[in-house]
Every structure is written in structure tokens, then in C-alpha cells.
Design a protein around this motif. Structure first.
Motif, PDB file in Angstrom:
ATOM      1  N   THR A 306      37.897  31.725  35.849  1.00 36.79           N
ATOM      2  CA  THR A 306      38.974  31.883  34.867  1.00 36.79           C
ATOM      3  C   THR A 306      40.336  31.871  35.551  1.00 36.79           C
ATOM      4  OG1 THR A 306      37.535  33.146  33.398  1.00 36.79           O
ATOM      5  CG2 THR A 306      39.911  33.396  33.084  1.00 36.79           C
ATOM      6  N   LYS A 307      40.443  32.578  36.656  1.00 37.75           N
ATOM      7  CA  LYS A 307      41.716  32.646  37.381  1.00 37.75           C
ATOM      8  C   LYS A 307      42.146  31.275  37.896  1.00 37.75           C
ATOM      9  CE  LYS A 307      42.659  37.199  37.713  1.00 37.75           C
ATOM     10  NZ  LYS A 307      43.978  37.815  37.401  1.00 37.75           N
ATOM     11  N   LEU A 308      41.156  30.462  38.284  1.00 38.51           N
ATOM     12  CA  LEU A 308      41.463  29.156  38.875  1.00 38.51           C
ATOM     13  C   LEU A 308      41.553  28.040  37.836  1.00 38.51           C
ATOM     14  CD1 LEU A 308      39.040  29.318  41.940  1.00 38.51           C
ATOM     15  CD2 LEU A 308      41.520  29.698  41.958  1.00 38.51           C
ATOM     16  N   GLY A 309      41.082  28.315  36.610  1.00 43.02           N
ATOM     17  CA  GLY A 309      41.073  27.280  35.587  1.00 43.02           C
ATOM     18  C   GLY A 309      39.993  26.248  35.798  1.00 43.02           C
ATOM     19  N   VAL A 310      38.848  26.667  36.389  1.00 46.05           N
ATOM     20  CA  VAL A 310      37.710  25.775  36.589  1.00 46.05           C
ATOM     21  C   VAL A 310      36.506  26.370  35.864  1.00 46.05           C
ATOM     22  CG1 VAL A 310      38.588  25.009  38.824  1.00 46.05           C
ATOM     23  CG2 VAL A 310      36.979  26.922  38.730  1.00 46.05           C
TER      24      VAL A 310
END
Length: 348
Positions: A306-310
Motif C-alpha cells: 500500500t505504501k509503495l502503490g504496488v
């Protein structure tokens, strides 16, 4: 076309279940019928099954029972063989829609009217839920139809081959959670594919499955399982299995590195396209570092994704060494985790 089966009213089912517990097999055989005055049908949803079809079904099931020792008490191996064969037979032959198969009254008719002798041979003096349909995970026939329904893969050369992947108690765990998992046969089949390729030597399968399903249920609100293709879903569930095994071993006293290494070994054969001979990992150094970093920081795979957008599956591929993130993404990972990645890891 699906068929509608007679439904035995609950009061009648309760009455017969109590009465039949005192009868021997010969008496029960004399009581079978393709009809009961108290049986009813739902109004719509298919054609009514005919008495000759019910009689044919009875003979088919009776033949299977005789191959497993009926009327003599069956051995454990005979019980297993009978259950697996009957699961496929019921699913193939009954032409039941899932909505009809979800009605316990349908199965009560089979166990108490059509096949009372076979039901009581398989479970002598059974508790009520084995014959009345009050709990389909326990019903002598209903539980088998649902096992077949969950694994049926009509496109496969062996459409019911996955019946042998898990035992009865394991299927009960999955079936009991079917509502929370969305009742997705796509998901169930992926669970079985992944499970069939896990190396669980030295681990208790029942405990691993219970913890695996707990993690899967926590993930369910955030992942549209039916929206993933087979490979992506298998990748996702492999990651859940990895985390499950690592967590179990850590709680049992293994070091973080020992738990990570055993979990990596357990899931090595689960990657799509490498179910027979696993390929050499593309970036094992980075994968090992990332496993350590997540364990030390307490950051979950889902939170990092979630933090990385993956996707969580992308993080899983890094953890298992099947790919590496590119350098800019490595820097983002380092920021999120507050730890510098190994400089020797190559990117892809």
C-alpha cells in the motif's frame, strides 16, 4: 437442466433420525423408498427428479458401498475410498444447482428415505447432523457433494482430481468459511493448487491451514480474488502461505532467519510455471534482506504494498526471489522500512 429433489420436512426428519438409530441394516434396507408423504418440492428452479431417477441413484450409491465392504463394517481405507468416489458420483449424477444443494432438507431425504441403510452403514448410530442436514459440513452425503463442488474443474483432464489434495477435516475448515471468502470456487481451486505444492514436512497440516485461512480472511476485504487470473491469485496465496509458515515457526521459537528460510523452502514449488523444478531465484540477496527487514520492523506485506502503490503479489515476488524492484523503488522501500537495502542486489 438442474433437478429439484424432494425435501424432508424437519419434524419428520427428526422423528426418523431417532427411530432409525435402533434399527439394524436389514430393517433399514426394508424402509428405503423413492417417496415420502411428508416430502415437498420448491416451486421453481428446475424439473422435479422422477422416482425412477431416484431409484437409479440409490442403486449407484449402493454399488459403490458394496465395493467398499457393505454390509460389513468398512475399514478406514474403505471409508476414504467410498467418500472420494461418492463425492464425484453425487456431483456428476444428481444435476443439483448449488442453491438446491444448500438445502439441508434435500440431504435429509437422501439419508433417511432413499438411502437410510447406506447412511447408517457409513455412520452407525449417527448423531442427528449426520443424517438430518442440520449441518452440511457433517452430513453423510451433503458434505461430499460440496467437497466435489468446491474442487470441480471441468476444463481439467481430471476434473475431480483435487478431491485427494485435502482430507475431510481440512475441507471442513474451508467450507465453514465459504461465506466470508465469498463462496468463490476460483479462490478455492487456487488454495488447492498452492496447497498441493507446499512442502509441509515437520509441520501440522491442520494447524497451518487454520492459520492460513485466518490470514486469508483478513486479506479478503482488500483483494478482489475473482478479479485475479490463476497465476496472480496463486502468487497471492503463495505469499499468504509463506507468511503463515514463517509466523508459526517464529511463534514456536525459531529465529527470524530460520523461519524465513523454512517458509521459503515450503513455498518454493508454488510459483506459477515452476511447479515441477523451481528456477534459481533471480534476486535472493534482496529477497532475504526484505524478509529480515519486514520481520524486524513489523511491517506486513500488505502495508508495504500500500505504501509503495504496488500489489501484494509484487512484494511476494521480491520476498521469494522471483524478481527484484528497480533502484528507485528500492530507495522507496528503504524509506518506508528505515533500513538500507543491500548494495549488491541487482535490479530487473
Amino acid at each position: 437442466m438442474s433437478l429439484l429433489y424432494p425435501r424432508l420436512l424437519r419434524a419428520r426428519a427428526k422423528e426418523l433420525a431417532e427411530e432409525y438409530r435402533t434399527l439394524d441394516l436389514a430393517s433399514l434396507t426394508a424402509r428405503w423408498s423413492a417417496y415420502d408423504d411428508s416430502a415437498v418440492y420448491v416451486a421453481t428452479g428446475g424439473a422435479r427428479v422422477q422416482p425412477d431417477q431416484l431409484t437409479e441413484l440409490r442403486q449407484t450409491v449402493l454399488d459403490l458401498a458394496e465395493r467398499s465392504g457393505y454390509p460389513n463394517p468398512p475399514t478406514q481405507d474403505q471409508k476414504t475410498t467410498f467418500d472420494l468416489t461418492l463425492a464425484e458420483t453425487l456431483h456428476r449424477n444428481m444435476q443439483l444447482a448449488p442453491a438446491e444443494a444448500a438445502a439441508g432438507d434435500v440431504w435429509a431425504f437422501l439419508a433417511l428415505i432413499l438411502l437410510p441403510d447406506v447412511a447408517h452403514w457409513r455412520y452407525p448410530k449417527p448423531p442427528g447432523d449426520r443424517v438430518r442436514g442440520s449441518d452440511l459440513t457433517r452430513h453423510v452425503f451433503g458434505r461430499l457433494w460440496w467437497r466435489a463442488q468446491l474442487v470441480h474443474a471441468p476444463e481439467d483432464a481430471s476434473p475431480y482430481g483435487a478431491l485427494k489434495v485435502l482430507g475431510e477435516s481440512a475441507f471442513d475448515q474451508i467450507y465453514a468459511r465459504r461465506s466470508a471468502l465469498g463462496g468463490s470456487s476460483h479462490l478455492i481451486k487456487s488454495i488447492l493448487r498452492v496447497w498441493n505444492n507446499l512442502d509441509l514436512a515437520g509441520l501440522t497440516e491442520r494447524n497451518v491451514l487454520r492459520e492460513f485461512l485466518k490470514r486469508l480472511l483478513r486479506l479478503a476485504p482488500f483483494v478482489l480474488f475473482d478479479g485475479l487470473d490463476d497465476d496472480a491469485l496463486d502468487e497471492e496465496l503463495t505469499a499468504v502461505a509463506y507468511e503463515t509458515i514463517a509466523g508459526i515457526l517464529s511463534n514456536a521459537g525459531a529465529t527470524d532467519r530460520e523461519a524465513a528460510e523454512r517458509a521459503r523452502k515450503a513455498t518454493a514449488r508454488c510459483a506459477p510455471g515452476s511447479l515441477s523444478t523451481p528456477a534459481e531465484p533471480a534476486g535472493s540477496a534482496f529477497g532475504e534482506w526484505l524478509v529480515d527487514a519486514l520481520i524486524r520492523t513489523g511491517v506486513t506485506r500488505e502495508r508495504l504494498a500500500t505504501k509503495l502503490g504496488v500489489t501484494p503479489a509484487a512484494v511476494s515476488a521480491w520476498l521469494n526471489g522471483r524478481s527484484n524492484p528497480r533502484e528507485p523503488l528500492k530507495r522507496d522501500i528503504a524509506v518506508v522500512l528505515g533500513m538500507a537495502p543491500p548494495s549488491e542486489s541487482r535490479s530487473e
